[in-house]
Write an enzyme that holds these catalytic residues in place. Structure first.
Site, PDB file in Angstrom:
ATOM      1  N   ASN A   1     -32.841 -21.596   2.284  1.00  0.00           N
ATOM      2  CA  ASN A   1     -32.097 -22.851   2.375  1.00  0.00           C
ATOM      3  C   ASN A   1     -31.690 -23.218   0.953  1.00  0.00           C
ATOM      4  O   ASN A   1     -32.499 -23.697   0.161  1.00  0.00           O
ATOM      5  CB  ASN A   1     -32.950 -23.951   3.005  1.00  0.00           C
ATOM      6  CG  ASN A   1     -32.202 -25.272   3.115  1.00  0.00           C
ATOM      7  OD1 ASN A   1     -31.447 -25.656   2.224  1.00  0.00           O
ATOM      8  ND2 ASN A   1     -32.423 -25.991   4.200  1.00  0.00           N
TER       9      ASN A   1
ATOM     10  N   GLU B   1     -27.952 -24.451   4.996  1.00  0.00           N
ATOM     11  CA  GLU B   1     -27.529 -25.683   4.338  1.00  0.00           C
ATOM     12  C   GLU B   1     -26.591 -25.363   3.171  1.00  0.00           C
ATOM     13  O   GLU B   1     -26.740 -25.886   2.069  1.00  0.00           O
ATOM     14  CB  GLU B   1     -28.731 -26.513   3.881  1.00  0.00           C
ATOM     15  CG  GLU B   1     -28.461 -28.004   3.989  1.00  0.00           C
ATOM     16  CD  GLU B   1     -29.688 -28.878   3.753  1.00  0.00           C
ATOM     17  OE1 GLU B   1     -29.492 -30.092   3.639  1.00  0.00           O
ATOM     18  OE2 GLU B   1     -30.832 -28.362   3.680  1.00  0.00           O
TER      19      GLU B   1
ATOM     20  N   ASN C   1     -37.318 -26.167  10.251  1.00  0.00           N
ATOM     21  CA  ASN C   1     -37.684 -27.581  10.223  1.00  0.00           C
ATOM     22  C   ASN C   1     -38.896 -27.879  11.104  1.00  0.00           C
ATOM     23  O   ASN C   1     -39.011 -28.949  11.709  1.00  0.00           O
ATOM     24  CB  ASN C   1     -36.496 -28.461  10.603  1.00  0.00           C
ATOM     25  CG  ASN C   1     -35.740 -28.960   9.380  1.00  0.00           C
ATOM     26  OD1 ASN C   1     -36.356 -29.382   8.399  1.00  0.00           O
ATOM     27  ND2 ASN C   1     -34.422 -28.909   9.413  1.00  0.00           N
TER      28      ASN C   1
ATOM     29  N   ASP D   1     -39.727 -22.745   6.503  1.00  0.00           N
ATOM     30  CA  ASP D   1     -38.788 -21.629   6.482  1.00  0.00           C
ATOM     31  C   ASP D   1     -39.534 -20.362   6.877  1.00  0.00           C
ATOM     32  O   ASP D   1     -40.693 -20.169   6.483  1.00  0.00           O
ATOM     33  CB  ASP D   1     -38.189 -21.457   5.088  1.00  0.00           C
ATOM     34  CG  ASP D   1     -37.534 -22.731   4.582  1.00  0.00           C
ATOM     35  OD1 ASP D   1     -36.324 -22.895   4.805  1.00  0.00           O
ATOM     36  OD2 ASP D   1     -38.250 -23.564   3.988  1.00  0.00           O
TER      37      ASP D   1
ATOM     38  N   ASP E   1     -34.614 -27.569  -2.880  1.00  0.00           N
ATOM     39  CA  ASP E   1     -35.956 -28.026  -2.544  1.00  0.00           C
ATOM     40  C   ASP E   1     -36.710 -26.998  -1.699  1.00  0.00           C
ATOM     41  O   ASP E   1     -37.872 -27.186  -1.366  1.00  0.00           O
ATOM     42  CB  ASP E   1     -35.935 -29.391  -1.848  1.00  0.00           C
ATOM     43  CG  ASP E   1     -34.926 -29.484  -0.713  1.00  0.00           C
ATOM     44  OD1 ASP E   1     -34.124 -28.551  -0.527  1.00  0.00           O
ATOM     45  OD2 ASP E   1     -34.932 -30.507   0.002  1.00  0.00           O
TER      46      ASP E   1
END
Length: 249
Positions: free
Chosen positions: A7, A34, A146, A215, A239
């Site tokens: 991500n 993302e 998530n 993840d 992040d």
């Protein structure tokens, strides 16, 4: 073959980091999430010059997924297989050699019990049905799920008990993906705790290792695996840290 899921939290903002990392690590396949990059701005030509073919499905400012590979990508599908029209760019699939590869960015869900939470659970059911119908036996599903699958995947299980990304319904949805014949590759080889892939930017969470493992690389084969924690360091990092899996034919 080394497969990485990352991500990147804005491809355009971290494009230099991506290209430097590709040059240093030389992974065979990279799944990005993302990307926050509309298709017309995706750096496909620059990636091609760096030795990577690409398939991408993006939107401005939000979501976005991509697959990069050192070999040709075939049968690209920028959606789930149920023909439901979904404006959110959260999944792309491609065949690379004998592998069917998915890059997915699961909904966050916002808060347990909210409409966004119900959308997340429904989206997981759609994903599971799609994966269950894939005919390829060599299936790899990379992404930001998530969901922290178990208490070992959060830095403080009591604090996160039944919170978003750690609620039982979300964990059941994640387990149901694995029940179709996929393995959470990190847990094949690592059973220890404090192996996280995401840390909040606030309150020095990374330095204190107050993170979550949300993840993952799910695969129908046994793979060696790990987390590239170093990529969370440095100037303007995502992040999330890349997670990787490697296997031999």
């Amino acid at each position: 073959m080394k497969i990485v899921s990352w991500n990147i939290n804005s491809l355009r903002k971290r494009q230099d980091r991506l290209f430097a990392w590709l040059e240093a690590e030389k992974p065979n396949i990279v799944c990005l999430q993302e990307t926050k990059c509309p298709d017309q701005l995706f750096p496909a030509l620059a990636l091609q010059a760096a030795g990577y073919c690409s398939a991408y499905h993006g939107e401005k400012s939000y979501n976005g997924v991509a697959i990069l590979a050192k070999s040709e990508l075939c049968d690209v599908r920028p959606s789930l297989c149920d023909e439901v029209v979904d404006p959110q760019a959260r999944v792309i699939a491609a065949t690379i050699g004998h592998l069917r590869v998915f890059s997915i960015y699961a909904p966050n869900g916002q808060a347990v019990g909210s409409p966004a939470y119900e959308y997340k659970l429904h989206w997981y059911r759609r994903l599971r049905d799609c994966l269950a119908n894939e005919k390829s036996t060599d299936l790899v599903v990379c992404g930001d799920f998530n969901v922290a699958p178990d208490d070992i995947d959060v830095y403080d299980p009591d604090l996160w008990h039944e919170a978003i990304m750690a609620s039982e319904s979300e964990r059941v949805a994640f387990r149901e993906l694995c029940e179709i014949g996929l393995r959470d590759t990190l847990r094949v080889h690592h059973t220890e705790g404090e192996l996280f892939s995401w840390w909040d930017y606030q309150m020095r969470a990374f330095e204190k290792n107050r993170g979550l493992r949300i993840d993952a690389v799910l695969a129908s084969k046994k793979l060696a695996s790990g987390i590239d924690r170093e990529m969370r360091k440095g100037k303007e990092p995502s992040d999330h840290a890349p997670v990787w899996a490697e296997f031999k034919d």
